[in-house]
Design an enzyme around this catalytic site. Structure first.
Site, short mmCIF file in Angstrom:
data_model
loop_
_atom_site.label_atom_id
_atom_site.label_comp_id
_atom_site.label_asym_id
_atom_site.label_seq_id
_atom_site.Cartn_x
_atom_site.Cartn_y
_atom_site.Cartn_z
N SER A 169 3.56 -1.90 10.23
CA SER A 169 5.10 -1.89 10.32
C SER A 169 5.75 -3.28 10.06
CB SER A 169 5.63 -1.62 11.67
OG SER A 169 5.04 -0.40 12.05
N LYS B 238 0.15 4.15 -0.44
CA LYS B 238 -0.44 5.32 0.24
C LYS B 238 -0.01 6.66 -0.66
CE LYS B 238 -0.13 3.33 4.64
NZ LYS B 238 -0.06 3.47 6.37
N GLY C 203 2.73 2.50 10.66
CA GLY C 203 3.55 3.61 10.41
C GLY C 203 4.09 4.02 11.76
N GLU D 54 -6.54 4.86 7.85
CA GLU D 54 -6.44 6.18 7.71
C GLU D 54 -7.74 6.97 6.90
OE1 GLU D 54 -2.98 5.81 5.52
OE2 GLU D 54 -2.06 4.96 7.21
N HIS E 57 -9.33 1.47 4.76
CA HIS E 57 -8.11 1.49 5.50
C HIS E 57 -8.22 2.43 6.87
CE1 HIS E 57 -3.97 2.71 6.50
NE2 HIS E 57 -3.57 1.55 6.01
N GLU F 127 -5.25 -4.80 10.67
CA GLU F 127 -4.07 -3.81 10.86
C GLU F 127 -4.37 -2.98 12.07
OE1 GLU F 127 -2.05 -2.27 6.85
OE2 GLU F 127 -3.94 -1.16 7.33
N ASN G 215 0.79 -1.24 0.00
CA ASN G 215 0.12 0.04 -0.08
C ASN G 215 0.89 1.23 0.06
OD1 ASN G 215 -1.75 2.07 0.36
ND2 ASN G 215 -2.29 1.51 2.24
#
Ligand code: 13P
Length: 250
Positions: A212, A11, A173, A97, A95, A167, A9
């Site tokens: 991560s 991003k 991140g 985010e 996701h 996730e 991904n």
């Protein structure tokens, strides 16, 4: 046997030239990946470039989001048909985010999952708890709620049209990975929840871990029984690291 799947991904990262370099690197090494399915999910403006560079290879590509609408006056949105027009196979939905920064609710995510699979795309359904939720001991409840939204809308069989990506938000991140045992525990709980609806779907559905995951920790995570692959952010931007993860998957 569930075929392992590693998806990058990217991003909102990269440029035309950095993506060319990244894909050249991945293409050069992907032959050493034995059985894992390899996917890259690019920013939508670069999907045409990615498609041109990956056509005819064993690497699949996809988008990072799609609209719930098929077409029309929805400025800035990308439809399922547009992704298919560039031969995308996958699309990430829900996701964290997008949930936290763009207000996507469980219902919106479930609608996106349905729109994607009905169109013939394979949705990668992201779920996972925040740090607060983990500390509150409600990790499994959060994952169950996020998955149930999809099952209630589309039926449990629909899960086989896509992939689930667990996730934990606190691991995204941050460099703070879930331990293999922590990840396995949640993956097993997700599979158990699905098995209560349909044992065969639970046995077949692939559940990736994301957060991560990198070249150094992938092998031990991927060795866990219920971890069927990875959804990789930062480490998917370096060909060598991404390939190491793909090879660790099998
Ligand atoms: P990182 O691998 O950068 O933690 O990101 C994970 C992720 O969000 C993939 O979707």
């Amino acid at each position: 046997m569930r075929k392992p799947i590693i998806a990058g991904n990217w991003k909102m990262n990269g440029s035309r030239s950095s993506i060319k370099e990244l894909l050249d690197g991945i293409k050069a090494g992907v032959g050493e990946v034995k059985s894992a399915e390899v996917v890259v999910c690019a920013p939508s403006i670069y999907i045409a470039d990615v498609a041109a560079q990956l056509e005819g290879t064993d690497i699949a590509w996809g988008g990072q989001n799609l609209s719930t609408e098929p077409k029309g006056a929805f400025t800035g949105e990308i439809s399922a048909d547009m992704l298919l027009d560039f031969n995308c196979k996958y699309v990430i939905v829900g996701h964290s985010e997008r949930r936290s920064l763009y207000g996507e609710t469980d219902e919106i995510v479930a609608e996106k999952f349905e729109v994607a699979r009905k169109a013939g795309l394979r949705p990668i359904l992201c779920i996972g708890e925040t740090l607060q939720e983990r500390e509150d001991g409600v990790t499994n409840d959060v994952c169950a709620r996020q998955i149930m939204a999809v099952i209630e809308r589309s039926g449990v069989q629909a899960l086989l049209d896509g992939v689930i990506a667990y996730e934990p938000v606190w691991a995204i991140g941050t460099g703070k990975t879930a331990t293999p045992e922590q990840a396995q525990e949640t993956h097993a709980a997700i599979r158990k929840l699905i098995a209560e609806k349909d044992a065969s779907v639970a046995e077949q559905v692939r559940i990736q871990y994301g957060g991560s995951m990198n070249a150094g920790n992938a092998a031990e995570l991927l060795a866990m029984e219920d971890i069927d692959g990875g959804l990789i952010g930062g480490a998917s931007l370096k060909a060598e690291d991404f390939l190491t993860i793909c090879k660790a998957a099998g």
